[in-house]
Design a protein around this motif. Structure first.
Motif, mmCIF file in Angstrom:
data_model
loop_
_atom_site.group_PDB
_atom_site.id
_atom_site.type_symbol
_atom_site.label_atom_id
_atom_site.label_comp_id
_atom_site.label_asym_id
_atom_site.label_seq_id
_atom_site.Cartn_x
_atom_site.Cartn_y
_atom_site.Cartn_z
ATOM 1 N N HIS A 38 5.215 0.204 1.936
ATOM 2 C CA HIS A 38 4.602 1.358 1.265
ATOM 3 C C HIS A 38 3.109 1.393 1.602
ATOM 4 O O HIS A 38 2.479 0.356 1.826
ATOM 5 N N TYR A 40 0.595 1.553 -0.071
ATOM 6 C CA TYR A 40 -0.314 0.792 -0.938
ATOM 7 C C TYR A 40 -0.344 -0.699 -0.618
ATOM 8 O O TYR A 40 -1.059 -1.454 -1.260
ATOM 9 N N ASP A 54 5.478 6.951 2.301
ATOM 10 C CA ASP A 54 5.416 7.162 0.858
ATOM 11 C C ASP A 54 6.825 6.927 0.304
ATOM 12 O O ASP A 54 7.757 6.573 1.047
ATOM 13 N N SER A 55 7.004 7.169 -0.986
ATOM 14 C CA SER A 55 8.300 6.848 -1.597
ATOM 15 C C SER A 55 9.428 7.662 -0.981
ATOM 16 O O SER A 55 10.529 7.146 -0.762
ATOM 17 N N PHE A 78 11.390 -0.793 -8.095
ATOM 18 C CA PHE A 78 12.234 0.409 -8.133
ATOM 19 C C PHE A 78 12.513 0.924 -6.720
ATOM 20 O O PHE A 78 13.545 1.553 -6.467
ATOM 21 N N MET A 79 11.591 0.682 -5.784
ATOM 22 C CA MET A 79 11.798 1.143 -4.403
ATOM 23 C C MET A 79 12.920 0.340 -3.751
ATOM 24 O O MET A 79 13.754 0.889 -3.017
ATOM 25 N N TYR A 134 11.180 10.869 -11.926
ATOM 26 C CA TYR A 134 10.353 10.420 -10.812
ATOM 27 C C TYR A 134 11.007 9.128 -10.319
ATOM 28 O O TYR A 134 11.524 8.349 -11.138
ATOM 29 N N ASN A 136 9.828 6.476 -9.632
ATOM 30 C CA ASN A 136 9.212 5.313 -10.286
ATOM 31 C C ASN A 136 9.897 5.075 -11.639
ATOM 32 O O ASN A 136 9.325 5.285 -12.709
ATOM 33 N N SER A 155 6.621 12.346 -5.500
ATOM 34 C CA SER A 155 5.468 13.247 -5.574
ATOM 35 C C SER A 155 5.486 14.234 -4.404
ATOM 36 O O SER A 155 4.840 15.273 -4.458
ATOM 37 N N HIS A 253 -4.076 11.985 -5.843
ATOM 38 C CA HIS A 253 -2.627 11.867 -6.019
ATOM 39 C C HIS A 253 -2.226 12.632 -7.288
ATOM 40 O O HIS A 253 -2.960 12.591 -8.283
ATOM 41 N N GLU A 255 -0.355 11.861 -9.583
ATOM 42 C CA GLU A 255 -0.210 11.011 -10.777
ATOM 43 C C GLU A 255 -1.511 11.011 -11.582
ATOM 44 O O GLU A 255 -1.571 10.421 -12.663
ATOM 45 N N SER A 269 1.122 13.509 -2.234
ATOM 46 C CA SER A 269 1.618 12.130 -2.147
ATOM 47 C C SER A 269 0.758 11.306 -1.191
ATOM 48 O O SER A 269 -0.092 11.842 -0.475
ATOM 49 N N THR A 270 1.032 10.021 -1.133
ATOM 50 C CA THR A 270 0.257 9.149 -0.236
ATOM 51 C C THR A 270 0.413 9.598 1.225
ATOM 52 O O THR A 270 -0.556 9.584 1.983
ATOM 53 N N MET A 320 1.816 -3.904 -6.573
ATOM 54 C CA MET A 320 1.982 -3.822 -5.109
ATOM 55 C C MET A 320 1.314 -5.034 -4.448
ATOM 56 O O MET A 320 1.782 -5.557 -3.439
HETATM 57 P P1 13P Z 1 4.031 8.168 -3.175
HETATM 58 O O1 13P Z 1 3.900 7.132 -2.107
HETATM 59 O O2 13P Z 1 5.373 8.792 -3.165
HETATM 60 O O3 13P Z 1 2.935 9.155 -3.117
HETATM 61 O O4 13P Z 1 3.940 7.411 -4.580
HETATM 62 C C1 13P Z 1 2.871 6.646 -4.913
HETATM 63 C C2 13P Z 1 3.200 5.705 -5.977
HETATM 64 O O5 13P Z 1 2.703 5.765 -7.044
HETATM 65 C C3 13P Z 1 4.151 4.642 -5.713
HETATM 66 O O6 13P Z 1 4.353 3.886 -6.845
#
Ligand code: 13P
Length: 365
Positions: A38, A40, A54-55, A78-79, A134, A136, A155, A253, A255, A269-270, A320
């Motif tokens: 991911h 992050y 991203d997710s 969760f991923m 979501y 997550n 997202s 983002h 969130e 999203s990321t 992460m």
């Molecule tokens: P995305 O990578 O889908 O933008 O999500 C970010 C995130 O919060 C992952 O936990």
């Protein structure tokens, strides 16, 4: 989630020794192995990722590589659960550190969600409420959503999933991130006061801190959950960035809270943040509201642009960050020795409906 500590054999390794041994284990495992990372993840991990994303992108990739016997997911729990649900039964999904959870996902337990659903059912027809979770969130919540005609979203596709749900029912129940739910619904023209309510699962009244009238009147029923990392971004930081860097473009983002998203120029999203900044002309200035590892990497990869995090003291996403190279090495060397450690396996009775919710998410893009 419990993670037993690594032995000194691993914790005592230097970064150089760790790199050499990860490279060797990865080479030995060859095409049996796919490492997903991911955005992050720290640089010392992301360098090993066969696929970054991203997710949404990582969920898509997980389902597209049946040749990989082992999927090592460098992300959060969760991923890895979603990857397990979306892969074949004979594929093994591994999370290098089992304590890499998600504090937002922990804000919604299946018991709390079932209790809220029951409370809604006392005052309105739940067959007309479409639940959206979501990604997550735990597999148990994805199962609940799949069972009740709903879908997962990320997202990247929250807007399309919410549009789909509003066309299908009278109301949506969006969990666990209140901000992504609110921002998405506002983006579709709904009013955050008149059209939405916030169900507080911890309200002392046991009724979500709301009323039957409000439940009946609302189109969007939001869960009280948030991302602790994105909660750090404030409108004042955006105002300061605009003062200090005339011409700055602010990208955050979804969130982040509604006031932050409204004060920004762009949100997504990321993967979206990465794409927009990567494709921007040299000389542009970017104030970014998301996790620091992604922002720092973008700044390193694009020295021709000014890229900074809106929060000067932002900490990384602490869960992460638990994917340390020593853990990655430990799981890979075990695989080389024919031992599977840290497998994430969702029970079949939960996976079936959770898969329906995830597949809807993958269809609505
Ligand atoms: P995305 O990578 O889908 O933008 O999500 C970010 C995130 O919060 C992952 O936990």
């Amino acid at each position: 989630m419990f993670q037993r500590p690594l032995s000194a054999e691993y914790t005592g390794l230097t970064p150089e020794e760790t790199v050499t041994r990860i490279a060797a284990a990865k080479a030995t495992l060859g095409s049996d192995l796919a490492i997903l990372g991911h955005h992050y993840q720290r640089d010392e991990i992301i360098r090993w990722a066969d696929y970054r994303g991203d997710s949404l992108k990582l969920s898509q990739i997980a389902g597209l590589h049946p040749e990989a016997k082992y999927i090592v997911f460098c992300g959060v729990h969760f991923m890895a659960e979603s990857a397990d649900i979306l892969t074949n039964d004979d594929q093994i999904v591994i999370l290098p550190n089992m304590s890499a959870g998600c504090s937002m996902a922990d804000m919604a337990s299946i018991g709390q969600v079932e209790a809220a659903w029951e409370a809604f059912g006392e005052v309105t027809d739940t067959s007309r409420i479409i639940p959206i979770t979501y990604v997550n969130s735990t597999a148990a919540i994805k199962d609940f959503v799949g069972r009740n005609g709903g879908a997962c979203c990320t997202s990247s596709n929250a807007r399309k999933v919410v549009e789909w749900a509003l066309a299908k029912g009278d109301k949506i129940f969006f969990l666990p991130d209140q901000h992504l739910g609110r921002n998405t619904a506002v983006g579709l023209g709904l009013d955050p006061e008149a059209d939405m309510l916030l169900w507080n699962q911890n309200a002392p009244d046991g009724h979500g801190g709301t009323t039957p009238e409000k439940i009946r009147a609302s189109k969007v029923l939001l869960w009280t959950g948030h991302c602790s990392t994105h909660a750090r971004f404030k409108v004042e930081q955006i105002e300061k960035a605009r003062e200090d860097f005339p011409g700055v473009q602010v990208i955050v983002h979804p969130e982040c809270s509604l006031d932050v998203v409204k004060a920004a120029d762009l949100n997504g999203s990321t993967e979206y943040i990465l794409k927009v900044i990567s494709e921007a002309p040299a000389g542009t200035i970017w104030g970014v509201g998301t996790e620091i590892n992604l922002v720092s990497r973008l700044a390193q990869e694009h020295p021709d642009k000014t890229i900074f995090c809106l929060d000067p003291v932002v900490c990384p996403c602490s869960t992460m960050y638990r994917i340390h190279p020593h853990y990655l090495l430990w799981v890979l060397e075990n695989l080389v020795n024919g031992v599977v450690v840290n497998q994430v396996k969702v029970k079949p009775e939960i996976a079936a409906n959770a898969r329906i919710a995830l597949q809807r998410m993958l269809e609505i893009v």
